[in-house]
Design an enzyme around this catalytic site. Structure first.
Site, mmCIF file in Angstrom:
data_model
loop_
_atom_site.group_PDB
_atom_site.id
_atom_site.type_symbol
_atom_site.label_atom_id
_atom_site.label_comp_id
_atom_site.label_asym_id
_atom_site.label_seq_id
_atom_site.Cartn_x
_atom_site.Cartn_y
_atom_site.Cartn_z
ATOM 1 N N LYS A 15 0.973 -1.305 -0.129
ATOM 2 C CA LYS A 15 -0.061 0.027 0.045
ATOM 3 C C LYS A 15 0.981 1.390 -0.067
ATOM 4 O O LYS A 15 0.760 2.067 -0.756
ATOM 5 C CB LYS A 15 -0.967 -0.129 1.307
ATOM 6 C CG LYS A 15 -2.160 -0.847 1.454
ATOM 7 C CD LYS A 15 -2.794 -0.882 2.480
ATOM 8 C CE LYS A 15 -1.860 -0.583 3.814
ATOM 9 N NZ LYS A 15 -1.489 -2.014 4.280
ATOM 10 N N ARG A 90 -9.319 2.003 8.884
ATOM 11 C CA ARG A 90 -8.653 0.765 9.174
ATOM 12 C C ARG A 90 -9.672 -0.044 9.666
ATOM 13 O O ARG A 90 -9.520 -1.454 10.045
ATOM 14 C CB ARG A 90 -7.566 1.069 10.434
ATOM 15 C CG ARG A 90 -6.348 0.258 10.516
ATOM 16 C CD ARG A 90 -5.550 0.059 9.163
ATOM 17 N NE ARG A 90 -4.448 -0.544 9.542
ATOM 18 C CZ ARG A 90 -3.142 -0.065 8.998
ATOM 19 N NH1 ARG A 90 -3.159 1.237 8.288
ATOM 20 N NH2 ARG A 90 -2.052 -0.325 9.163
ATOM 21 N N ARG A 126 12.055 -6.290 5.161
ATOM 22 C CA ARG A 126 12.115 -4.972 5.735
ATOM 23 C C ARG A 126 12.573 -4.770 6.885
ATOM 24 O O ARG A 126 13.299 -3.676 7.296
ATOM 25 C CB ARG A 126 10.709 -4.170 5.562
ATOM 26 C CG ARG A 126 10.949 -2.603 5.858
ATOM 27 C CD ARG A 126 9.425 -1.857 5.597
ATOM 28 N NE ARG A 126 8.163 -2.238 6.397
ATOM 29 C CZ ARG A 126 7.245 -1.957 6.070
ATOM 30 N NH1 ARG A 126 6.756 -1.111 5.255
ATOM 31 N NH2 ARG A 126 6.309 -2.220 6.903
ATOM 32 N N ARG A 132 12.092 -1.119 11.277
ATOM 33 C CA ARG A 132 10.957 -0.706 11.888
ATOM 34 C C ARG A 132 10.394 -1.298 12.901
ATOM 35 O O ARG A 132 10.405 -2.487 13.026
ATOM 36 C CB ARG A 132 9.912 -0.730 10.859
ATOM 37 C CG ARG A 132 9.012 0.715 10.762
ATOM 38 C CD ARG A 132 8.246 0.653 9.585
ATOM 39 N NE ARG A 132 6.855 0.111 9.900
ATOM 40 C CZ ARG A 132 5.857 0.117 8.812
ATOM 41 N NH1 ARG A 132 5.941 0.612 7.942
ATOM 42 N NH2 ARG A 132 4.723 -0.365 9.353
ATOM 43 N N ARG A 143 -0.371 -8.092 13.276
ATOM 44 C CA ARG A 143 -0.832 -7.216 12.351
ATOM 45 C C ARG A 143 -1.725 -7.825 11.500
ATOM 46 O O ARG A 143 -2.728 -7.262 10.970
ATOM 47 C CB ARG A 143 0.163 -6.366 11.818
ATOM 48 C CG ARG A 143 0.785 -5.099 12.580
ATOM 49 C CD ARG A 143 2.283 -5.039 12.414
ATOM 50 N NE ARG A 143 2.446 -4.339 11.077
ATOM 51 C CZ ARG A 143 3.585 -4.511 10.311
ATOM 52 N NH1 ARG A 143 4.545 -4.841 11.144
ATOM 53 N NH2 ARG A 143 3.730 -3.810 9.251
HETATM 54 P P1 B4P Z 1 3.695 -1.923 2.513
HETATM 55 O O1 B4P Z 1 2.473 -2.829 2.330
HETATM 56 O O2 B4P Z 1 3.787 -0.776 1.439
HETATM 57 O O3 B4P Z 1 3.666 -1.664 4.007
HETATM 58 P P2 B4P Z 1 3.002 -0.637 4.886
HETATM 59 O O4 B4P Z 1 2.188 0.575 4.148
HETATM 60 O O5 B4P Z 1 4.068 0.050 5.558
HETATM 61 O O6 B4P Z 1 1.785 -1.497 5.525
HETATM 62 P P3 B4P Z 1 1.395 -1.478 6.836
HETATM 63 O O7 B4P Z 1 -0.030 -1.606 6.949
HETATM 64 O O8 B4P Z 1 2.290 -2.385 7.741
HETATM 65 O O9 B4P Z 1 1.762 -0.135 7.719
HETATM 66 P P4 B4P Z 1 1.024 1.466 8.136
HETATM 67 O O10 B4P Z 1 2.291 2.397 7.981
HETATM 68 O O11 B4P Z 1 -0.159 1.593 7.393
HETATM 69 O O12 B4P Z 1 5.109 -2.592 2.071
HETATM 70 C C1 B4P Z 1 5.609 -3.652 2.836
HETATM 71 C C2 B4P Z 1 7.223 -3.967 2.236
HETATM 72 O O13 B4P Z 1 6.937 -4.673 1.263
HETATM 73 C C3 B4P Z 1 8.083 -2.913 2.162
HETATM 74 O O14 B4P Z 1 9.296 -3.206 2.543
HETATM 75 C C4 B4P Z 1 8.099 -2.657 0.495
HETATM 76 O O15 B4P Z 1 9.187 -2.517 -0.154
HETATM 77 C C5 B4P Z 1 7.701 -4.301 0.059
HETATM 78 N N1 B4P Z 1 7.090 -4.299 -1.102
HETATM 79 C C6 B4P Z 1 5.959 -3.598 -1.499
HETATM 80 N N2 B4P Z 1 5.655 -4.025 -2.713
HETATM 81 C C7 B4P Z 1 6.160 -5.059 -2.956
HETATM 82 C C8 B4P Z 1 6.571 -5.899 -4.146
HETATM 83 N N3 B4P Z 1 5.677 -5.754 -5.205
HETATM 84 N N4 B4P Z 1 7.178 -6.978 -4.180
HETATM 85 C C9 B4P Z 1 8.279 -7.033 -3.223
HETATM 86 N N5 B4P Z 1 8.090 -6.294 -2.062
HETATM 87 C C10 B4P Z 1 7.275 -5.337 -1.971
HETATM 88 O O16 B4P Z 1 0.686 1.181 9.836
HETATM 89 C C11 B4P Z 1 1.413 0.630 10.722
HETATM 90 C C12 B4P Z 1 0.968 0.848 12.147
HETATM 91 O O17 B4P Z 1 0.266 2.143 12.151
HETATM 92 C C13 B4P Z 1 -0.390 0.022 12.211
HETATM 93 O O18 B4P Z 1 0.094 -1.422 12.523
HETATM 94 C C14 B4P Z 1 -1.315 0.778 13.474
HETATM 95 O O19 B4P Z 1 -0.664 0.471 14.545
HETATM 96 C C15 B4P Z 1 -0.966 2.156 12.898
HETATM 97 N N6 B4P Z 1 -1.873 2.745 12.235
HETATM 98 C C16 B4P Z 1 -1.750 3.190 10.856
HETATM 99 N N7 B4P Z 1 -3.004 3.584 10.330
HETATM 100 C C17 B4P Z 1 -4.035 3.440 11.344
HETATM 101 C C18 B4P Z 1 -5.343 3.565 11.568
HETATM 102 N N8 B4P Z 1 -6.098 4.228 10.700
HETATM 103 N N9 B4P Z 1 -6.023 3.477 12.727
HETATM 104 C C19 B4P Z 1 -5.156 2.849 13.702
HETATM 105 N N10 B4P Z 1 -3.969 2.492 13.680
HETATM 106 C C20 B4P Z 1 -3.242 2.962 12.466
#
Ligand code: B4P
Length: 185
Positions: A15, A90, A126, A132, A143
């Site tokens: 995402k 979420r 990652r 992280r 998660r």
């Molecule tokens: P991503 O999937 O991009 O990871 P993310 O956005 O960080 O997702 P996540 O849901 O964990 O985190 P968020 O910040 O929203 O990529 C993951 C990895 O895969 C990367 O290393 C990338 O390089 C790799 N990758 C991507 N595409 C690829 C491909 N095609 N092939 C191979 N590798 C690839 O949330 C983090 C925390 O914040 C949550 O757990 C929660 O505690 C809090 N939070 C955020 N929003 C919230 C909300 N609305 N409400 C409550 N808590 C919230």
């Protein structure tokens, strides 16, 4: 036409990666609640202190806090011409907390689909590269559970607005798929 797009998908689905590329291509702001919360933690703000341990455990930050930061962000002038929401809402309560005008304005929901084995592999990679706080095996499992229980019901909630995209493949391949489905929508 203002584009208001929402990205859904489990942790590790890409995402954040795809949302940043797409927002850049469409010249709309990329609004990531995860990024905003991590910045608050890094800066040691009151918000950051409140959410640090919750995020490190892989749980969701309280709806009240997250809705407030998103409301503020959407009020900024650059969001008037469209935006890409990444990681918000979420859960159903967050979706309902946005006012009706915002909800009705969301035209497209992109759902990135990736199987659990690949998700864990990506996040462990990652973890090795970036360290992280929430990228460790125990938290990653938590998660994924939280996603299934809290976030996946949003797929039904948004119904026909949801476009499913296969998230397996190179980053550029996935981006091309997203661009194609959006061009048709
Ligand atoms: P991503 O999937 O991009 O990871 P993310 O956005 O960080 O997702 P996540 O849901 O964990 O985190 P968020 O910040 O929203 O990529 C993951 C990895 O895969 C990367 O290393 C990338 O390089 C790799 N990758 C991507 N595409 C690829 C491909 N095609 N092939 C191979 N590798 C690839 O949330 C983090 C925390 O914040 C949550 O757990 C929660 O505690 C809090 N939070 C955020 N929003 C919230 C909300 N609305 N409400 C409550 N808590 C919230």
């Amino acid at each position: 036409m203002a584009r208001r797009i929402l990205f859904l998908g489990p942790p590790g689905a890409g995402k954040g990666t795809q949302a940043a590329m797409l927002a850049n291509a469409l010249h709309i702001p990329h609004i990531s609640t995860g990024d905003m919360l991590r910045s608050a933690v890094d800066a040691g703000t009151d918000l950051g202190k409140k959410v640090e341990s919750v995020m490190a455990a892989g749980d969701l930050v309280s709806d009240e806090l997250v809705v407030a930061i998103v409301d503020d962000r959407l009020d900024q002038s650059d969001a008037r011409c469209g935006y890409l929401l990444d990681g918000f809402p979420r859960n159903i309560a967050q979706a309902q907390a946005l006012n009706d005008a915002v909800i009705n304005a969301i035209g497209t929901v992109v759902l990135l689909e990736v199987d659990a084995d690949e998700l864990v592999q990506r996040l462990m990679k990652r973890a090795a590269e970036q360290g992280r706080a929430d990228d460790n095996e125990q938290t990653i499992r938590r998660r994924l559970e939280v996603y299934e229980a809290e976030t996946s019901p949003l797929v039904d909630h948004y119904g026909d607005a949801v476009i499913r995209v296969d998230g397996i493949g190179s980053i550029d391949e996935v981006f091309s798929r997203i661009a194609l489905v959006l061009a048709r929508s």
